[in-house]
Design a protein around this motif. Structure first.
Motif, PDB file in Angstrom:
ATOM      1  N   ASP A  47     -29.334 -39.762 -79.898  1.00 32.60           N
ATOM      2  CA  ASP A  47     -28.681 -38.469 -79.723  1.00 32.60           C
ATOM      3  C   ASP A  47     -28.051 -37.966 -81.010  1.00 32.60           C
ATOM      4  O   ASP A  47     -27.784 -36.767 -81.152  1.00 32.60           O
ATOM      5  CB  ASP A  47     -27.569 -38.564 -78.673  1.00 32.60           C
ATOM      6  N   PRO A  92     -30.700 -35.322 -83.521  1.00 38.92           N
ATOM      7  CA  PRO A  92     -31.530 -34.485 -82.649  1.00 38.92           C
ATOM      8  C   PRO A  92     -32.574 -33.688 -83.424  1.00 38.92           C
ATOM      9  O   PRO A  92     -32.447 -33.463 -84.629  1.00 38.92           O
ATOM     10  CB  PRO A  92     -30.502 -33.543 -82.004  1.00 38.92           C
ATOM     11  N   ILE A  96     -34.644 -27.473 -77.020  1.00 38.43           N
ATOM     12  CA  ILE A  96     -34.361 -28.903 -77.119  1.00 38.43           C
ATOM     13  C   ILE A  96     -34.666 -29.513 -75.757  1.00 38.43           C
ATOM     14  O   ILE A  96     -34.629 -28.823 -74.736  1.00 38.43           O
ATOM     15  CB  ILE A  96     -32.895 -29.158 -77.531  1.00 38.43           C
ATOM     16  N   ARG A 134     -34.240 -30.772 -87.991  1.00 37.79           N
ATOM     17  CA  ARG A 134     -33.600 -32.043 -87.695  1.00 37.79           C
ATOM     18  C   ARG A 134     -32.162 -32.037 -88.209  1.00 37.79           C
ATOM     19  O   ARG A 134     -31.863 -31.413 -89.221  1.00 37.79           O
ATOM     20  CB  ARG A 134     -34.386 -33.188 -88.324  1.00 37.79           C
ATOM     21  N   LEU A 169     -31.571 -37.540 -75.179  1.00 39.50           N
ATOM     22  CA  LEU A 169     -32.573 -36.591 -75.645  1.00 39.50           C
ATOM     23  C   LEU A 169     -33.943 -37.070 -75.175  1.00 39.50           C
ATOM     24  O   LEU A 169     -34.345 -38.202 -75.436  1.00 39.50           O
ATOM     25  CB  LEU A 169     -32.552 -36.486 -77.173  1.00 39.50           C
ATOM     26  N   ILE A 178     -33.685 -32.602 -73.029  1.00 39.44           N
ATOM     27  CA  ILE A 178     -32.577 -33.500 -72.690  1.00 39.44           C
ATOM     28  C   ILE A 178     -32.858 -34.215 -71.371  1.00 39.44           C
ATOM     29  O   ILE A 178     -33.349 -33.612 -70.420  1.00 39.44           O
ATOM     30  CB  ILE A 178     -31.255 -32.711 -72.583  1.00 39.44           C
ATOM     31  N   LEU A 200     -24.705 -29.042 -78.477  1.00 44.40           N
ATOM     32  CA  LEU A 200     -25.416 -29.667 -79.596  1.00 44.40           C
ATOM     33  C   LEU A 200     -25.831 -28.620 -80.620  1.00 44.40           C
ATOM     34  O   LEU A 200     -25.706 -28.834 -81.840  1.00 44.40           O
ATOM     35  CB  LEU A 200     -26.641 -30.416 -79.081  1.00 44.40           C
TER      36      LEU A 200
END
Length: 206
Positions: free
Chosen positions: A86, A89, A106, A63, A34, A108, A198
Protein backbone atom coordinates in the motif's frame (compact mmCIF):
# COMPACT_ATOMS: atom_id res chain seq x y z
CA UNK A 1 -11.19 17.93 3.45
CA UNK A 2 -10.18 19.53 0.17
CA UNK A 3 -7.46 18.85 -2.35
CA UNK A 4 -4.38 20.91 -1.60
CA UNK A 5 -4.26 21.90 -5.27
CA UNK A 6 -6.78 21.06 -8.01
CA UNK A 7 -6.31 17.47 -9.19
CA UNK A 8 -6.62 18.60 -12.84
CA UNK A 9 -3.66 20.96 -12.36
CA UNK A 10 -1.55 18.36 -10.61
CA UNK A 11 -2.05 15.58 -13.12
CA UNK A 12 -1.91 17.81 -16.18
CA UNK A 13 1.44 19.01 -14.92
CA UNK A 14 2.54 15.43 -14.32
CA UNK A 15 1.69 14.51 -17.88
CA UNK A 16 3.39 17.59 -19.33
CA UNK A 17 6.67 17.05 -17.53
CA UNK A 18 6.64 13.32 -18.17
CA UNK A 19 6.37 12.14 -14.58
CA UNK A 20 3.60 9.75 -15.55
CA UNK A 21 5.52 6.62 -16.51
CA UNK A 22 4.74 4.54 -19.57
CA UNK A 23 2.27 1.72 -18.98
CA UNK A 24 3.90 -1.48 -17.78
CA UNK A 25 2.76 -4.94 -16.85
CA UNK A 26 0.98 -5.02 -13.51
CA UNK A 27 2.78 -6.92 -10.73
CA UNK A 28 1.62 -10.35 -9.62
CA UNK A 29 -1.35 -10.47 -7.24
CA UNK A 30 -0.60 -9.71 -3.60
CA UNK A 31 -2.62 -9.93 -0.41
CA UNK A 32 -2.84 -6.20 0.21
CA UNK A 33 -5.34 -3.40 0.31
CA UNK A 34 -4.36 -2.43 -3.23
CA UNK A 35 -5.75 -4.92 -5.74
CA UNK A 36 -3.55 -5.90 -8.68
CA UNK A 37 -3.74 -8.38 -11.53
CA UNK A 38 -0.96 -10.41 -13.10
CA UNK A 39 -1.42 -9.15 -16.65
CA UNK A 40 -1.78 -5.79 -18.36
CA UNK A 41 -4.63 -7.24 -20.46
CA UNK A 42 -6.83 -7.76 -17.37
CA UNK A 43 -5.76 -4.46 -15.80
CA UNK A 44 -6.48 -2.59 -19.04
CA UNK A 45 -9.91 -4.18 -19.40
CA UNK A 46 -10.81 -3.16 -15.87
CA UNK A 47 -9.50 0.37 -16.41
CA UNK A 48 -11.67 0.82 -19.49
CA UNK A 49 -14.72 -0.07 -17.41
CA UNK A 50 -13.88 2.90 -15.19
CA UNK A 51 -13.20 5.38 -18.01
CA UNK A 52 -14.88 4.01 -21.17
CA UNK A 53 -14.14 7.27 -23.04
CA UNK A 54 -10.40 6.96 -22.44
CA UNK A 55 -8.00 6.46 -25.31
CA UNK A 56 -7.15 2.77 -24.82
CA UNK A 57 -3.54 3.43 -25.88
CA UNK A 58 -2.96 6.52 -23.75
CA UNK A 59 -3.07 5.16 -20.20
CA UNK A 60 -0.14 6.21 -18.02
CA UNK A 61 0.99 5.02 -14.61
CA UNK A 62 2.01 7.42 -11.86
CA UNK A 63 3.86 5.65 -9.07
CA UNK A 64 4.30 7.12 -5.61
CA UNK A 65 6.34 6.22 -2.53
CA UNK A 66 4.62 7.44 0.61
CA UNK A 67 6.95 9.01 3.16
CA UNK A 68 6.82 7.90 6.78
CA UNK A 69 4.91 11.07 7.63
CA UNK A 70 2.39 10.35 4.86
CA UNK A 71 2.03 6.73 6.02
CA UNK A 72 1.29 7.91 9.56
CA UNK A 73 -1.30 10.38 8.25
CA UNK A 74 -3.00 7.73 6.12
CA UNK A 75 -3.05 5.13 8.89
CA UNK A 76 -4.51 7.67 11.27
CA UNK A 77 -7.29 8.66 8.89
CA UNK A 78 -8.01 5.16 7.57
CA UNK A 79 -7.89 3.46 10.95
CA UNK A 80 -5.61 0.55 9.99
CA UNK A 81 -1.96 -0.14 9.22
CA UNK A 82 -0.90 -0.04 5.59
CA UNK A 83 0.53 -3.19 4.10
CA UNK A 84 3.96 -2.75 2.45
CA UNK A 85 2.33 -2.85 -1.00
CA UNK A 86 0.00 0.00 0.00
CA UNK A 87 2.95 2.32 0.57
CA UNK A 88 3.94 2.30 -3.10
CA UNK A 89 0.64 2.73 -4.97
CA UNK A 90 0.16 2.94 -8.71
CA UNK A 91 -2.33 5.45 -10.09
CA UNK A 92 -3.60 5.06 -13.66
CA UNK A 93 -4.05 8.34 -15.52
CA UNK A 94 -6.72 8.50 -18.25
CA UNK A 95 -6.87 10.83 -21.26
CA UNK A 96 -9.29 10.84 -24.18
CA UNK A 97 -8.27 10.57 -27.84
CA UNK A 98 -7.77 14.36 -28.01
CA UNK A 99 -5.36 14.26 -25.08
CA UNK A 100 -7.79 15.77 -22.57
CA UNK A 101 -7.31 14.62 -18.99
CA UNK A 102 -10.27 12.52 -17.79
CA UNK A 103 -9.23 11.36 -14.35
CA UNK A 104 -7.29 8.87 -12.28
CA UNK A 105 -8.03 5.26 -11.39
CA UNK A 106 -6.85 2.93 -8.66
CA UNK A 107 -7.78 -0.62 -7.61
CA UNK A 108 -8.46 -1.46 -3.96
CA UNK A 109 -9.34 -4.58 -1.97
CA UNK A 110 -10.80 -3.05 1.20
CA UNK A 111 -11.26 -6.30 3.12
CA UNK A 112 -8.86 -6.49 6.07
CA UNK A 113 -9.94 -10.00 7.16
CA UNK A 114 -10.46 -12.93 4.74
CA UNK A 115 -14.02 -14.15 4.23
CA UNK A 116 -14.75 -17.69 3.07
CA UNK A 117 -17.59 -18.55 0.69
CA UNK A 118 -18.14 -22.13 -0.49
CA UNK A 119 -14.72 -23.15 0.75
CA UNK A 120 -12.69 -20.41 -0.90
CA UNK A 121 -11.74 -16.83 -0.13
CA UNK A 122 -14.35 -14.33 -1.27
CA UNK A 123 -12.49 -11.59 -3.11
CA UNK A 124 -13.69 -8.00 -3.24
CA UNK A 125 -11.68 -6.10 -5.83
CA UNK A 126 -12.89 -2.60 -6.57
CA UNK A 127 -11.92 -0.05 -9.19
CA UNK A 128 -12.37 3.64 -8.43
CA UNK A 129 -12.18 6.38 -11.04
CA UNK A 130 -11.75 9.94 -9.74
CA UNK A 131 -12.37 12.98 -11.92
CA UNK A 132 -10.54 16.31 -12.15
CA UNK A 133 -12.68 17.79 -9.37
CA UNK A 134 -11.43 15.20 -6.91
CA UNK A 135 -14.75 13.38 -6.75
CA UNK A 136 -15.67 9.80 -7.61
CA UNK A 137 -16.57 9.49 -11.28
CA UNK A 138 -17.33 5.77 -11.40
CA UNK A 139 -16.79 2.62 -9.33
CA UNK A 140 -16.77 -0.99 -10.42
CA UNK A 141 -16.64 -4.29 -8.51
CA UNK A 142 -14.86 -7.10 -10.39
CA UNK A 143 -15.60 -10.84 -10.44
CA UNK A 144 -17.57 -10.80 -7.19
CA UNK A 145 -19.12 -14.17 -6.23
CA UNK A 146 -21.59 -12.85 -3.68
CA UNK A 147 -24.83 -10.95 -4.36
CA UNK A 148 -24.39 -9.46 -7.83
CA UNK A 149 -26.47 -6.44 -6.89
CA UNK A 150 -23.28 -5.21 -5.24
CA UNK A 151 -21.73 -4.92 -8.73
CA UNK A 152 -24.62 -3.07 -10.41
CA UNK A 153 -25.18 0.62 -11.11
CA UNK A 154 -28.18 1.14 -8.77
CA UNK A 155 -25.86 0.50 -5.84
CA UNK A 156 -22.56 1.82 -7.17
CA UNK A 157 -23.97 5.06 -8.61
CA UNK A 158 -24.81 6.19 -5.07
CA UNK A 159 -21.11 6.86 -4.61
CA UNK A 160 -20.60 8.85 -7.80
CA UNK A 161 -19.90 12.53 -7.22
CA UNK A 162 -18.72 12.06 -3.63
CA UNK A 163 -15.51 13.67 -2.39
CA UNK A 164 -13.56 13.49 0.84
CA UNK A 165 -16.04 15.81 2.55
CA UNK A 166 -18.93 13.47 1.68
CA UNK A 167 -20.65 10.83 3.78
CA UNK A 168 -19.46 7.27 3.20
CA UNK A 169 -21.32 5.44 5.96
CA UNK A 170 -24.03 3.12 4.71
CA UNK A 171 -27.44 4.20 5.96
CA UNK A 172 -26.30 7.85 6.07
CA UNK A 173 -26.33 10.58 3.44
CA UNK A 174 -28.61 8.68 1.09
CA UNK A 175 -26.41 5.57 0.95
CA UNK A 176 -28.45 2.36 0.95
CA UNK A 177 -26.64 -0.98 1.36
CA UNK A 178 -27.52 -4.06 -0.66
CA UNK A 179 -29.91 -6.07 1.51
CA UNK A 180 -28.04 -8.96 3.13
CA UNK A 181 -24.68 -7.52 2.05
CA UNK A 182 -24.30 -4.81 4.69
CA UNK A 183 -20.64 -5.54 5.40
CA UNK A 184 -19.64 -5.72 1.75
CA UNK A 185 -21.66 -2.60 0.91
CA UNK A 186 -19.74 -0.66 3.55
CA UNK A 187 -16.43 -2.06 2.32
CA UNK A 188 -17.18 -0.79 -1.19
CA UNK A 189 -17.91 2.66 0.21
CA UNK A 190 -14.72 2.47 2.28
CA UNK A 191 -12.74 1.78 -0.89
CA UNK A 192 -14.11 4.94 -2.45
CA UNK A 193 -13.01 7.05 0.50
CA UNK A 194 -9.62 5.31 0.67
CA UNK A 195 -8.99 6.00 -3.02
CA UNK A 196 -9.77 9.69 -2.56
CA UNK A 197 -7.47 9.90 0.45
CA UNK A 198 -4.58 8.10 -1.26
CA UNK A 199 -4.89 10.42 -4.26
CA UNK A 200 -5.03 13.51 -2.09
CA UNK A 201 -1.88 12.61 -0.21
CA UNK A 202 0.06 11.30 -3.24
CA UNK A 203 -1.08 13.69 -5.97
CA UNK A 204 -2.62 16.70 -4.26
CA UNK A 205 0.51 18.37 -3.03
CA UNK A 206 1.41 21.89 -4.04
Amino acid sequence: MAWKTPLRTVLTALALVGLAADVALAPAPAEAHLAKWGSWEVTHRNLMRLFPDADPNAWRIKRHQFSQKEVEQLERELGFELYPEDKTPEFYVAHDSAGQFLGVAIFIDPRTKPKILDGSVLTLEIGIGVDARGTINRMRVYDYRGDLRLTKDPFLNQLAGRGLDSEFRMGKGGLVPVAGEDEESQLVANAGREALLLMKVALGRG
